[in-house]
Design a protein around this motif. Structure first.
Motif, PDB file in Angstrom:
ATOM      1  N   ALA A  46      43.535  41.252  38.810  1.00  0.00           N
ATOM      2  CA  ALA A  46      43.118  39.909  39.476  1.00  0.00           C
ATOM      3  C   ALA A  46      44.007  38.595  39.334  1.00  0.00           C
ATOM      4  O   ALA A  46      44.311  37.958  40.165  1.00  0.00           O
ATOM      5  CB  ALA A  46      41.658  39.603  39.074  1.00  0.00           C
ATOM      6  N   ARG A  47      44.342  38.518  38.053  1.00  0.00           N
ATOM      7  CA  ARG A  47      45.303  37.550  37.731  1.00  0.00           C
ATOM      8  C   ARG A  47      46.589  37.615  38.425  1.00  0.00           C
ATOM      9  O   ARG A  47      47.029  36.483  38.854  1.00  0.00           O
ATOM     10  CB  ARG A  47      45.589  37.556  36.026  1.00  0.00           C
ATOM     11  CG  ARG A  47      46.434  36.340  35.784  1.00  0.00           C
ATOM     12  CD  ARG A  47      46.465  36.389  34.122  1.00  0.00           C
ATOM     13  NE  ARG A  47      47.550  35.256  33.710  1.00  0.00           N
ATOM     14  CZ  ARG A  47      47.621  34.921  32.591  1.00  0.00           C
ATOM     15  NH1 ARG A  47      46.968  35.621  31.487  1.00  0.00           N
ATOM     16  NH2 ARG A  47      48.513  33.907  32.335  1.00  0.00           N
ATOM     17  N   PHE A  48      47.165  39.087  38.611  1.00  0.00           N
ATOM     18  CA  PHE A  48      48.167  39.026  39.414  1.00  0.00           C
ATOM     19  C   PHE A  48      48.109  38.951  40.676  1.00  0.00           C
ATOM     20  O   PHE A  48      48.937  38.236  41.601  1.00  0.00           O
ATOM     21  CB  PHE A  48      48.711  40.529  39.128  1.00  0.00           C
ATOM     22  CG  PHE A  48      49.838  41.174  39.857  1.00  0.00           C
ATOM     23  CD1 PHE A  48      51.074  40.482  39.471  1.00  0.00           C
ATOM     24  CD2 PHE A  48      49.949  41.974  40.631  1.00  0.00           C
ATOM     25  CE1 PHE A  48      52.192  40.848  39.886  1.00  0.00           C
ATOM     26  CE2 PHE A  48      51.293  42.332  41.316  1.00  0.00           C
ATOM     27  CZ  PHE A  48      52.325  41.726  40.819  1.00  0.00           C
ATOM     28  N   ILE A  49      47.000  39.197  41.411  1.00  0.00           N
ATOM     29  CA  ILE A  49      46.499  38.962  42.710  1.00  0.00           C
ATOM     30  C   ILE A  49      46.695  37.521  43.174  1.00  0.00           C
ATOM     31  O   ILE A  49      46.898  36.833  44.070  1.00  0.00           O
ATOM     32  CB  ILE A  49      45.392  39.549  43.136  1.00  0.00           C
ATOM     33  CG1 ILE A  49      45.605  41.171  42.996  1.00  0.00           C
ATOM     34  CG2 ILE A  49      44.770  39.093  44.220  1.00  0.00           C
ATOM     35  CD1 ILE A  49      44.126  41.768  43.197  1.00  0.00           C
ATOM     36  N   ALA A  50      46.114  36.537  41.999  1.00  0.00           N
ATOM     37  CA  ALA A  50      45.956  35.020  42.146  1.00  0.00           C
ATOM     38  C   ALA A  50      47.165  34.554  42.508  1.00  0.00           C
ATOM     39  O   ALA A  50      47.314  33.597  42.890  1.00  0.00           O
ATOM     40  CB  ALA A  50      45.374  34.624  40.902  1.00  0.00           C
ATOM     41  N   GLY A  51      48.647  35.256  42.235  1.00  0.00           N
ATOM     42  CA  GLY A  51      49.712  34.737  42.547  1.00  0.00           C
ATOM     43  C   GLY A  51      49.908  34.426  44.244  1.00  0.00           C
ATOM     44  O   GLY A  51      50.747  33.919  44.544  1.00  0.00           O
ATOM     45  N   TRP A  52      48.994  35.345  44.907  1.00  0.00           N
ATOM     46  CA  TRP A  52      49.110  35.310  46.567  1.00  0.00           C
ATOM     47  C   TRP A  52      48.080  34.114  47.030  1.00  0.00           C
ATOM     48  O   TRP A  52      47.549  34.066  48.152  1.00  0.00           O
ATOM     49  CB  TRP A  52      48.814  36.662  46.987  1.00  0.00           C
ATOM     50  CG  TRP A  52      49.819  37.453  47.150  1.00  0.00           C
ATOM     51  CD1 TRP A  52      50.850  37.753  48.020  1.00  0.00           C
ATOM     52  CD2 TRP A  52      50.556  38.414  46.078  1.00  0.00           C
ATOM     53  NE1 TRP A  52      51.767  38.639  48.020  1.00  0.00           N
ATOM     54  CE2 TRP A  52      51.443  39.043  46.587  1.00  0.00           C
ATOM     55  CE3 TRP A  52      49.604  38.859  44.848  1.00  0.00           C
ATOM     56  CZ2 TRP A  52      52.116  40.194  45.907  1.00  0.00           C
ATOM     57  CZ3 TRP A  52      50.548  39.871  44.208  1.00  0.00           C
ATOM     58  CH2 TRP A  52      51.745  40.486  44.732  1.00  0.00           C
ATOM     59  N   GLY A  53      47.399  33.613  46.029  1.00  0.00           N
ATOM     60  CA  GLY A  53      46.195  32.474  46.085  1.00  0.00           C
ATOM     61  C   GLY A  53      45.012  33.056  45.944  1.00  0.00           C
ATOM     62  O   GLY A  53      44.757  34.166  45.727  1.00  0.00           O
ATOM     63  N   ASP A  54      44.218  31.933  45.958  1.00  0.00           N
ATOM     64  CA  ASP A  54      42.724  32.060  45.830  1.00  0.00           C
ATOM     65  C   ASP A  54      41.937  33.022  47.027  1.00  0.00           C
ATOM     66  O   ASP A  54      40.998  33.841  46.765  1.00  0.00           O
ATOM     67  CB  ASP A  54      41.847  31.051  45.705  1.00  0.00           C
ATOM     68  CG  ASP A  54      42.109  30.173  44.360  1.00  0.00           C
ATOM     69  OD1 ASP A  54      42.618  30.615  43.564  1.00  0.00           O
ATOM     70  OD2 ASP A  54      41.628  28.862  44.164  1.00  0.00           O
ATOM     71  N   ALA A  55      42.541  33.099  48.174  1.00  0.00           N
ATOM     72  CA  ALA A  55      42.173  33.835  49.205  1.00  0.00           C
ATOM     73  C   ALA A  55      42.382  35.377  48.766  1.00  0.00           C
ATOM     74  O   ALA A  55      41.377  36.056  49.367  1.00  0.00           O
ATOM     75  CB  ALA A  55      42.784  33.483  50.362  1.00  0.00           C
ATOM     76  N   VAL A  61      42.207  36.462  45.877  1.00  0.00           N
ATOM     77  CA  VAL A  61      41.074  37.115  44.975  1.00  0.00           C
ATOM     78  C   VAL A  61      39.866  37.266  45.770  1.00  0.00           C
ATOM     79  O   VAL A  61      38.985  38.429  45.169  1.00  0.00           O
ATOM     80  CB  VAL A  61      40.809  36.022  43.953  1.00  0.00           C
ATOM     81  CG1 VAL A  61      39.753  36.311  42.996  1.00  0.00           C
ATOM     82  CG2 VAL A  61      42.209  35.639  43.125  1.00  0.00           C
ATOM     83  N   ALA A  62      39.627  36.270  46.529  1.00  0.00           N
ATOM     84  CA  ALA A  62      38.323  36.643  47.390  1.00  0.00           C
ATOM     85  C   ALA A  62      38.189  37.899  48.180  1.00  0.00           C
ATOM     86  O   ALA A  62      37.131  38.424  48.308  1.00  0.00           O
ATOM     87  CB  ALA A  62      38.179  35.414  48.353  1.00  0.00           C
ATOM     88  N   VAL A  63      39.415  38.350  48.677  1.00  0.00           N
ATOM     89  CA  VAL A  63      39.707  39.595  49.631  1.00  0.00           C
ATOM     90  C   VAL A  63      39.114  40.837  48.589  1.00  0.00           C
ATOM     91  O   VAL A  63      38.643  41.606  48.918  1.00  0.00           O
ATOM     92  CB  VAL A  63      40.829  39.585  50.028  1.00  0.00           C
ATOM     93  CG1 VAL A  63      41.210  41.120  50.314  1.00  0.00           C
ATOM     94  CG2 VAL A  63      41.084  38.774  51.258  1.00  0.00           C
TER      95      VAL A  63
END
Length: 455
Positions: A264-273, A275-277
């Motif tokens: 999830a922290r890694f994914i947050a690099g693509w933005g908060d959206a 993380v929501a996905v």
């Protein structure tokens, strides 16, 4: 209390179905808790979803700790009932309940004291998202002791062959959550909406109601709960056995949640959206893994009692039937996620720039659904015979595989979709290896029985 199901006699398919369907129904209800929250929170926007997604990781981590008393207690109680020793089964149930209460209170205190540091791990971007995540964490995990006790009691009832009670009380909890969610999130009349905090309070209140209903249901139950006597000390060897059986599963689940936090922290690099996905996508696909987890509990109870009674042929037939049922459900789930991904995702988030990301997630992860279901059936079988290490080893190994795989695949032209492929492939590996592993163990177990007959 409703009469328990006899797991040692009668039609295997019918017995397994009557045991499993209420548990699977309960899994749907538990999934409903999360889906209801996501539907209403999604109306607040993807930032609110990202906040709940981050805080929800620690609720998942909490489930790992619950596994120690829940799995350890369920297997121990089931095996003693199968061996015709309910007195000792009650001693294990008492130890599991005490352990669940202690771990729940401890986890709640840690969540309250360290909420800022825990949410800070995800490196979220928006201050509003960070604050909402902290609030959600403090409420849901601060009072998580009720969830711990609910799961332990449910496991003991499953070991007894009583899954209907769990289904009924959990259904009541969902109805309460359904009513409270919109009222507390958005408000009505003089009642001011609390946003994300309202969703958290609705969930916790529903868990408290479920706990009270459990107590009412088991108050006069004579086989296990009538013999528990909470003031009596539990033998140390029983506590050690509960930990020995439950700890591998707990480690697997806890490490899985930690690995997911890193992802999830890694994914947050693509933005908060992004993380929501992941949060919404995982809730949608929970139609598969929640069912697999629920069915795993049923297989666990069925095999535990028959293992305690030494019924090898019944164990083999029950496991084969479980694999068949889960394979069918996995295929159905895959088709749903492949054919209707946009329909399902738009139920939660309607932002046009986020929907394509959600569609990609569901189609990629959909490939792994049948393997996830097969893994659930094999996990329950291993737990039923008291061998919780194989599913834990398989789970830890291939869940850890997700981190380097996500880094490598996302560095290619796949981008964010490379992360989703890493998640999907790990499930494929687990769902292939673990059922084959149990088949080998089962053959050795049958061979041991034949050698004893020759002697």
């Amino acid at each position: 209390m409703r009469k328990k199901i006899d797991l040692l006699e009668g039609s295997i398919a019918g017995t397994l179905a009557r045991l499993a369907f209420p548990i699977m129904g309960t899994s749907f209800i538990q999934m409903g808790y999360n889906l209801v929250d996501m539907i209403w929170i999604g109306r607040l926007g993807s930032n609110a979803v990202a906040a709940v997604g981050a805080a929800g990781m620690f609720m998942w981590l909490a489930n790992g700790f619950t596994m120690i008393p829940r799995i350890g207690g369920q297997v121990s109680v089931g095996q003693r009932l199968g061996a015709g020793n309910p007195e000792e089964g009650a001693e294990f149930a008492r130890g599991a309940l005490r352990m669940g209460a202690f771990l729940g209170v401890l986890y709640g205190i840690i969540s309250l004291l360290l909420n800022k540091q825990l949410i800070g791990f995800f490196n979220l971007n928006s201050p509003d998202v960070i604050w909402d995540a902290r609030v959600y964490l403090m409420i849901t995990c601060g009072l998580i002791v009720f969830s711990f006790l609910d799961q332990v009691i449910g496991g003991i009832l499953a070991a007894m062959g009583n899954t209907v009670t769990t289904f009924r009380v959990t259904t009541v909890g969902l109805v309460i959550n359904l009513i409270l969610d919109p009222l507390l999130i958005f408000g009505i009349g003089p009642l001011k909406g609390m946003g994300v905090a309202g969703a958290a309070f609705a969930t916790v209140f529903a868990q408290i109601i479920v706990f009270v209903l459990y107590l009412r249901a088991v108050w006069r139950e004579p086989i296990i709960f009538g013999r528990i006597h909470l003031c009596v000390r539990t033998p140390k060897q029983h506590i050690r056995e509960i930990v020995k059986i439950g700890l591998p599963s707990a480690m697997q689940d806890a490490l899985m949640s930690m690995i997911s936090m890193v992802i999830a922290r890694f994914i947050a690099g693509w933005g908060d959206a992004a993380v929501a996905v992941q949060k919404v996508g995982s809730q949608i696909e929970s139609i598969s893994w929640m069912m697999a987890g629920g069915f795993s509990t049923a297989v666990n109870a069925f095999i535990a009692q028959n293992y305690g009674a030494g019924k090898k042929k019944r164990i083999k037939k029950g496991y084969r039937k479980a694999i068949e049922i889960m394979a069918v459900w996995g295929v159905i789930t895959t088709l749903l996620l492949w054919v209707f991904p946009e329909f399902f995702f738009k139920i939660f988030i309607k932002e046009p720039d986020v929907i394509p990301m959600g569609v990609d997630y569901l189609r990629i992860i959909g490939i792994s659904e049948i393997f996830m279901c097969l893994e659930g059936a094999a996990t329950g079988a291993f737990q039923g015979i008291g061998k919780t290490v194989p599913p834990s080893v398989t789970g830890i190994l291939f869940n850890a595989f997700r981190i380097p795989a996500a880094m490598i695949l996302s560095a290619t032209g796949l981008g964010l979709n490379g992360v989703w492929w890493a998640l999907s492939l790990s499930c494929v590996f687990k769902g292939t290896i673990l059922p084959l592993w149990f088949k080998v163990v089962l053959k050795k177990y049958e061979k041991q029985g034949m050698e004893e007959e020759v002697r």
